[in-house]
Design a protein around this motif. Structure first.
Motif, PDB file in Angstrom:
ATOM      1  N   ASP A  24     -17.442   5.241   7.378  1.00 48.68           N
ATOM      2  CA  ASP A  24     -18.256   6.386   7.978  1.00 48.68           C
ATOM      3  C   ASP A  24     -17.177   7.430   8.270  1.00 48.68           C
ATOM      4  O   ASP A  24     -16.465   6.949   9.393  1.00 48.68           O
ATOM      5  CB  ASP A  24     -19.115   6.131   8.996  1.00 48.68           C
ATOM      6  N   SER A  25     -16.739   8.628   8.093  1.00 52.80           N
ATOM      7  CA  SER A  25     -15.844   9.314   8.634  1.00 52.80           C
ATOM      8  C   SER A  25     -15.992   9.760   9.907  1.00 52.80           C
ATOM      9  O   SER A  25     -14.904  10.234  10.548  1.00 52.80           O
ATOM     10  CB  SER A  25     -15.943  10.797   7.671  1.00 52.80           C
ATOM     11  N   ALA A  26     -17.189   9.601  10.576  1.00 52.97           N
ATOM     12  CA  ALA A  26     -17.527  10.120  11.996  1.00 52.97           C
ATOM     13  C   ALA A  26     -16.723   8.879  13.026  1.00 52.97           C
ATOM     14  O   ALA A  26     -16.857   8.990  13.970  1.00 52.97           O
ATOM     15  CB  ALA A  26     -18.772  10.169  12.208  1.00 52.97           C
ATOM     16  N   VAL A  27     -16.512   7.688  12.441  1.00 55.10           N
ATOM     17  CA  VAL A  27     -16.043   6.648  12.968  1.00 55.10           C
ATOM     18  C   VAL A  27     -14.572   6.488  12.991  1.00 55.10           C
ATOM     19  O   VAL A  27     -14.177   5.975  11.747  1.00 55.10           O
ATOM     20  CB  VAL A  27     -16.888   5.159  12.478  1.00 55.10           C
ATOM     21  N   GLU A  28     -13.947   6.518  14.111  1.00 50.09           N
ATOM     22  CA  GLU A  28     -12.246   6.358  13.797  1.00 50.09           C
ATOM     23  C   GLU A  28     -11.761   5.130  13.335  1.00 50.09           C
ATOM     24  O   GLU A  28     -10.731   5.490  12.454  1.00 50.09           O
ATOM     25  CB  GLU A  28     -11.639   6.582  15.240  1.00 50.09           C
ATOM     26  N   ALA A  29     -12.243   4.052  13.575  1.00 50.37           N
ATOM     27  CA  ALA A  29     -11.951   2.930  13.055  1.00 50.37           C
ATOM     28  C   ALA A  29     -12.344   2.769  11.633  1.00 50.37           C
ATOM     29  O   ALA A  29     -11.210   2.267  10.664  1.00 50.37           O
ATOM     30  CB  ALA A  29     -12.809   1.772  13.632  1.00 50.37           C
ATOM     31  N   ASP A  30     -13.223   3.249  11.129  1.00 53.43           N
ATOM     32  CA  ASP A  30     -13.570   3.333   9.675  1.00 53.43           C
ATOM     33  C   ASP A  30     -12.435   4.128   8.687  1.00 53.43           C
ATOM     34  O   ASP A  30     -12.042   3.681   7.667  1.00 53.43           O
ATOM     35  CB  ASP A  30     -14.821   3.899   9.274  1.00 53.43           C
ATOM     36  N   VAL A  31     -12.120   5.493   9.462  1.00 53.56           N
ATOM     37  CA  VAL A  31     -11.074   6.264   8.825  1.00 53.56           C
ATOM     38  C   VAL A  31      -9.728   5.603   8.860  1.00 53.56           C
ATOM     39  O   VAL A  31      -8.985   5.553   7.552  1.00 53.56           O
ATOM     40  CB  VAL A  31     -10.951   7.638   9.617  1.00 53.56           C
ATOM     41  N   VAL A  32      -9.291   4.962   9.914  1.00 56.41           N
ATOM     42  CA  VAL A  32      -8.212   4.152   9.733  1.00 56.41           C
ATOM     43  C   VAL A  32      -8.187   3.200   8.701  1.00 56.41           C
ATOM     44  O   VAL A  32      -7.054   2.806   8.031  1.00 56.41           O
ATOM     45  CB  VAL A  32      -7.844   3.702  11.123  1.00 56.41           C
ATOM     46  N   ALA A  33      -9.213   2.237   8.894  1.00 53.82           N
ATOM     47  CA  ALA A  33      -9.426   1.220   7.916  1.00 53.82           C
ATOM     48  C   ALA A  33      -9.334   1.639   6.388  1.00 53.82           C
ATOM     49  O   ALA A  33      -8.822   0.837   5.445  1.00 53.82           O
ATOM     50  CB  ALA A  33     -10.476   0.383   7.956  1.00 53.82           C
ATOM     51  N   SER A  34      -9.666   2.813   5.926  1.00 51.83           N
ATOM     52  CA  SER A  34      -9.722   3.201   4.722  1.00 51.83           C
ATOM     53  C   SER A  34      -8.329   3.481   4.223  1.00 51.83           C
ATOM     54  O   SER A  34      -8.060   3.204   3.041  1.00 51.83           O
ATOM     55  CB  SER A  34     -10.732   4.631   4.464  1.00 51.83           C
ATOM     56  N   VAL A  35      -7.732   3.959   5.004  1.00 49.88           N
ATOM     57  CA  VAL A  35      -6.338   4.066   4.706  1.00 49.88           C
ATOM     58  C   VAL A  35      -5.603   2.796   4.703  1.00 49.88           C
ATOM     59  O   VAL A  35      -4.859   2.634   3.552  1.00 49.88           O
ATOM     60  CB  VAL A  35      -5.505   5.124   5.498  1.00 49.88           C
ATOM     61  N   THR A  36      -5.787   1.963   5.271  1.00 47.75           N
ATOM     62  CA  THR A  36      -5.139   0.431   5.646  1.00 47.75           C
ATOM     63  C   THR A  36      -5.454  -0.224   4.211  1.00 47.75           C
ATOM     64  O   THR A  36      -4.671  -0.652   3.534  1.00 47.75           O
ATOM     65  CB  THR A  36      -5.353  -0.201   6.583  1.00 47.75           C
ATOM     66  N   GLU A  37      -6.763  -0.073   3.797  1.00 49.89           N
ATOM     67  CA  GLU A  37      -7.289  -0.764   2.798  1.00 49.89           C
ATOM     68  C   GLU A  37      -6.711  -0.128   1.392  1.00 49.89           C
ATOM     69  O   GLU A  37      -6.373  -1.183   0.366  1.00 49.89           O
ATOM     70  CB  GLU A  37      -8.742  -0.752   2.680  1.00 49.89           C
ATOM     71  N   THR A  38      -6.579   1.118   1.306  1.00 46.88           N
ATOM     72  CA  THR A  38      -5.946   1.868   0.122  1.00 46.88           C
ATOM     73  C   THR A  38      -4.560   1.288  -0.039  1.00 46.88           C
ATOM     74  O   THR A  38      -4.055   0.607  -1.297  1.00 46.88           O
ATOM     75  CB  THR A  38      -5.970   3.107   0.202  1.00 46.88           C
ATOM     76  N   VAL A  39      -3.712   1.011   0.892  1.00 47.53           N
ATOM     77  CA  VAL A  39      -2.453   0.713   1.020  1.00 47.53           C
ATOM     78  C   VAL A  39      -2.287  -0.797   0.586  1.00 47.53           C
ATOM     79  O   VAL A  39      -1.491  -1.267  -0.265  1.00 47.53           O
ATOM     80  CB  VAL A  39      -1.601   1.183   2.124  1.00 47.53           C
ATOM     81  N   GLN A  40      -3.243  -1.598   1.238  1.00 52.13           N
ATOM     82  CA  GLN A  40      -3.266  -2.938   1.173  1.00 52.13           C
ATOM     83  C   GLN A  40      -3.356  -3.251  -0.365  1.00 52.13           C
ATOM     84  O   GLN A  40      -2.834  -4.086  -1.347  1.00 52.13           O
ATOM     85  CB  GLN A  40      -4.397  -3.787   1.786  1.00 52.13           C
ATOM     86  N   ARG A  41      -4.368  -2.315  -1.193  1.00 50.06           N
ATOM     87  CA  ARG A  41      -4.957  -2.623  -2.387  1.00 50.06           C
ATOM     88  C   ARG A  41      -3.870  -2.202  -3.669  1.00 50.06           C
ATOM     89  O   ARG A  41      -3.524  -3.031  -4.421  1.00 50.06           O
ATOM     90  CB  ARG A  41      -6.137  -2.088  -2.722  1.00 50.06           C
TER      91      ARG A  41
END
Ligand SMILES: NC(=O)c1ccc[n+]([C@@H]2O[C@H](COP(=O)([O-])OP(=O)(O)OC[C@H]3O[C@@H](n4cnc5c(N)ncnc54)[C@H](OP(=O)(O)O)[C@@H]3O)[C@@H](O)[C@H]2O)c1
Length: 247
Positions: free
Chosen positions: A65-82
């Motif tokens: 959810d773009s409204a949730v900071e932790a989700d935004v950060v996690a989406s970047v992290t998950e992309t780089v991990q993958r």
């Protein structure tokens, strides 16, 4: 499959439907590995991933959810991990409550600004930990940052105007790092959010030179060009793709 984005990794926010799905499919068709986020539409996000795979591309979906900071950060992290890197960030997720200001609750105003503005800023700040020379940031603003020919979208227009200013400012900060940032400002594009046969369509068509809504594939093609190797001299630009809405 073209190869202009071969070896690149892209993160597209709001890739489960509409313009974001069109962008994700085109970036993948041009060779990028694509992570796409969604808020609620898991089935549709999975379908976009399946469509990309069926066409010979590479993608995966992230609930964020773009409204949730932790989700935004996690989406970047998950992309780089993958995928091991990040080269292209497309900030597409967005929307708004379409009502005159006197009809809008504070929560609606906050949500519009959180998703359309704050999330974009946070995603860029997080992505800068990974983007290197040649990196590309593409925001999906709106032609309503330039022109608002009817009532009921003032807060939405304000949010997209903020993206135009952000894009200009960050172009100055990111040029020394070899990263470009641009803001694509679509006019009416046929999506769930703005159907070509919806009640507001006649108002929009009356303001345009071309007598039709845009197709998501047309936005995808433009974004892919901006993400690719031939757009290196374009930065800080607010680029209209609007069927003549501002002509
Ligand atoms: N369509 C137009 O005429 C037009 C014109 C100018 C600019 N734009 C801009 O283009 C972008 C896409 O619009 P669209 O018409 O394609 O909209 P859409 O059809 O409503 O699709 C919106 C996409 O964004 C996602 N999304 C929405 N809120 C989110 C949130 N809080 N967190 C994560 N993802 C979220 C949705 O995910 P779910 O599927 O999970 O809900 C969906 O994938 C927006 O920024 C919009 O302002 C659209």
């Amino acid at each position: 499959m073209a190869d202009s984005l071969e070896g690149k990794v892209a993160l597209v926010t709001g890739g489960s439907r509409g313009i974001g799905a069109g962008i994700a499919k085109r970036l993948a068709a041009d060779g990028a590995s694509v992570a796409l986020t969604y808020a609620n539409s898991k089935d549709q996000a999975d379908q976009v991933v399946a469509d990309i795979a069926a066409a010979g591309g590479t993608a995966f979906a992230i609930q964020a959810d773009s409204a949730v900071e932790a989700d935004v950060v996690a989406s970047v992290t998950e992309t780089v991990q993958r995928y091991g890197q990040l080269d292209i960030l497309v900030n597409n997720a967005g929307g708004g409550t379409f009502a005159t200001l006197d009809e809008m609750a504070t929560a609606d105003i906050d949500r519009t600004l959180a998703v359309n503005v704050r999330a974009v800023i946070l995603a860029i700040r997080e992505s800068l930990k990974h983007l290197g020379p040649g990196g590309r940031i593409i925001n999906i603003g709106s032609i309503n940052a330039e022109r608002v020919p009817f009532a009921g979208i003032s807060v939405y227009a304000a949010s997209k105007g903020a993206i135009a200013g952000l894009t200009r400012g960050l172009a100055r900060e990111l040029a020394p790092k070899g990263i470009t940032i641009n803001n694509v400002q679509p006019g009416p594009v046929d999506t769930d959010n703005n159907p070509a046969d919806g009640p507001a369509a006649p108002l929009m068509l009356a303001a345009m030179a071309l007598d039709r809504f845009g197709d998501v594939s047309e936005i995808g093609a433009f974004v892919s060009f901006l993400a690719g190797p031939d757009s290196g001299y374009i930065t800080g630009a607010n680029l209209n793709i609007d069927g003549g809405f501002t002509a």
